[in-house]
Design an enzyme around this catalytic site. Structure first.
Site, PDB file in Angstrom:
ATOM      1  N   GLY A 111      11.707 -10.945   9.588  1.00 41.85           N
ATOM      2  CA  GLY A 111      10.601 -11.801  10.039  1.00 41.85           C
ATOM      3  C   GLY A 111       9.424 -10.964  10.461  1.00 41.85           C
ATOM      4  O   GLY A 111       9.236  -9.854   9.948  1.00 41.85           O
ATOM      5  N   ALA A 114       4.600  -5.121  -2.694  1.00 36.21           N
ATOM      6  CA  ALA A 114       3.470  -6.047  -2.446  1.00 36.21           C
ATOM      7  C   ALA A 114       3.837  -7.259  -1.588  1.00 36.21           C
ATOM      8  O   ALA A 114       2.997  -8.136  -1.388  1.00 36.21           O
ATOM      9  CB  ALA A 114       2.810  -6.513  -3.748  1.00 36.21           C
ATOM     10  N   ALA A 115       5.052  -7.292  -1.041  1.00 34.98           N
ATOM     11  CA  ALA A 115       5.420  -8.412  -0.161  1.00 34.98           C
ATOM     12  C   ALA A 115       4.499  -8.428   1.059  1.00 34.98           C
ATOM     13  O   ALA A 115       4.013  -9.482   1.477  1.00 34.98           O
ATOM     14  CB  ALA A 115       6.869  -8.285   0.282  1.00 34.98           C
ATOM     15  N   GLY A 116       4.236  -7.242   1.607  1.00 39.41           N
ATOM     16  CA  GLY A 116       3.333  -7.143   2.762  1.00 39.41           C
ATOM     17  C   GLY A 116       1.916  -7.556   2.390  1.00 39.41           C
ATOM     18  O   GLY A 116       1.214  -8.202   3.177  1.00 39.41           O
ATOM     19  N   ASP A 117       1.494  -7.167   1.197  1.00 38.47           N
ATOM     20  CA  ASP A 117       0.137  -7.543   0.739  1.00 38.47           C
ATOM     21  C   ASP A 117       0.035  -9.059   0.601  1.00 38.47           C
ATOM     22  O   ASP A 117      -0.983  -9.661   0.936  1.00 38.47           O
ATOM     23  CB  ASP A 117      -0.172  -6.890  -0.614  1.00 38.47           C
TER      24      ASP A 117
HETATM   25  O1  RIB Z   1       1.729  -2.496  -1.359  1.00 36.74           O
HETATM   26  C1  RIB Z   1       2.141  -2.264  -2.671  1.00 36.74           C
HETATM   27  C2  RIB Z   1       1.155  -1.364  -3.351  1.00 36.74           C
HETATM   28  O2  RIB Z   1       1.149  -0.099  -2.740  1.00 36.74           O
HETATM   29  C3  RIB Z   1       1.458  -1.087  -4.800  1.00 36.74           C
HETATM   30  O3  RIB Z   1       0.946  -2.053  -5.664  1.00 36.74           O
HETATM   31  C4  RIB Z   1       0.901   0.301  -5.009  1.00 36.74           C
HETATM   32  O4  RIB Z   1      -0.189   0.351  -5.845  1.00 36.74           O
HETATM   33  C5  RIB Z   1       0.549   0.811  -3.616  1.00 36.74           C
HETATM   34  O5  RIB Z   1      -0.787   0.761  -3.366  1.00 36.74           O
END
Ligand code: RIB
Length: 302
Positions: free
Chosen positions: A226, A250-253
């Protein structure tokens, strides 16, 4: 709906699927290799647009094929790219990612044009920051540029969100002053706060250190567990949706994007966290960075 500007990185991800991570000195057989659009900044901008937000990407790519593909991929979902410099003869940023059978990843980045983003480029695009309400940054472009944008955004009265990744030691205290939200994961918070362990109490203590440096809210993402919101009023844990992860890249993104998008639509901080968690819970069940981002319909039916 408010406007969002993402100032940050774009990478072409070279993703290797492997049964397990190799140990130092070990050679192992991987399963597959693929090129996927990525970069923390671009992933966030892509996710905001795909989920229905109004977003501008400010950053840089090269004139190589990766740069062209990354720019087009953002434009395909409606990211505005007026602030994206295409630098003649330069190489676009790259990331080399290994993903194991548990969906965990490790990433090495080569900055390329991300390292060339400058204060002058920011000044050229000042009007795009002026017209935005929320400014999101990460740490894959030069730190002094991130701080320059942060100061500008604060001066202009914008809401500032910083995803402090990749986290490095020794960032000066003044860098953090006035940031509305930072979103480190547990490892990143431990690096930023100079801690060795990260149990829940350590996370709270690390977050409080960041508050003392002038950050207003710390949102610690704790993977499948969480996330923890810490500010001067409270420390509150938000449990994650339980899913079987395939690839956490990219889960955090996706979480940061969903969170910012929901704020841009007038949602409360709690509602924005819940929306970001739903979006990232779907993203971890899919492979790749931008390839894993869900649609708004998918998030709403989660
Ligand atoms: O957060 C994931 C990203 O971290 C990837 O897509 C990679 O490019 C790095 O920047």
């Amino acid at each position: 709906m408010q406007k969002i500007a993402v100032v940050g990185s774009l990478n072409m991800d070279c993703v290797i699927e492997t049964p397990a991570m190799p140990k130092a000195g070990e050679t192992i057989a991987g399963r597959s290799v693929a090129q996927v659009p990525g970069g923390k900044g671009a992933n966030q901008a892509y996710a905001i647009a795909k989920l229905g937000g109004d977003v501008q990407m400010i950053g840089a790519v090269g004139t190589d094929s990766c740069g062209i593909i990354l720019k087009k991929n953002l434009e395909c979902v409606g990211v505005r790219t007026e602030g994206l410099a295409v630098l003649e003869g330069e190489s676009t940023g790259q990331a080399f990612i290994t993903v194991d059978d548990q969906g965990e990843n490790s990433i090495i980045i080569i900055a390329g044009t991300n390292g060339l983003v400058s204060k002058e480029m920011i000044e050229e695009n000042r009007h795009l920051i002026e017209e935005s309400d929320i400014v999101i940054m990460q740490l894959e472009i030069p730190l002094e540029v991130v701080e320059y944008v942060k100061e500008l955004a604060i001066e202009l009265g914008k809401l500032v969100i910083v995803d402090p990744a990749p986290a490095v030691e020794g960032i000066p205290d003044h860098f953090w002053k006035g940031i509305d939200f930072i979103k480190p994961n547990e490892t990143e918070l431990a690096i930023l706060a100079g801690q060795e362990k990260n149990g829940l109490e350590d996370l709270k203590e690390g977050a409080e250190q960041m508050l003392n440096k002038g950050v207003k809210n710390v949102l610690v993402s704790m993977g499948g567990e969480g996330c923890l919101l810490v500010n001067k009023k409270e420390a509150r844990f938000f449990p994650a949706h339980k899913v079987k992860p395939v690839d956490t890249t990219a889960a955090g993104d996706c979480f940061t994007a969903g969170f910012a998008l929901a704020l841009s639509q007038g949602k409360t901080c709690e509602e924005a966290i819940a929306f970001g968690q739903k979006a990232s819970a779907i993203a971890v069940t899919r492979k790749g960075a931008q390839t894993s981002i869900p649609t708004i319909e998918e998030v709403e039916s989660c």
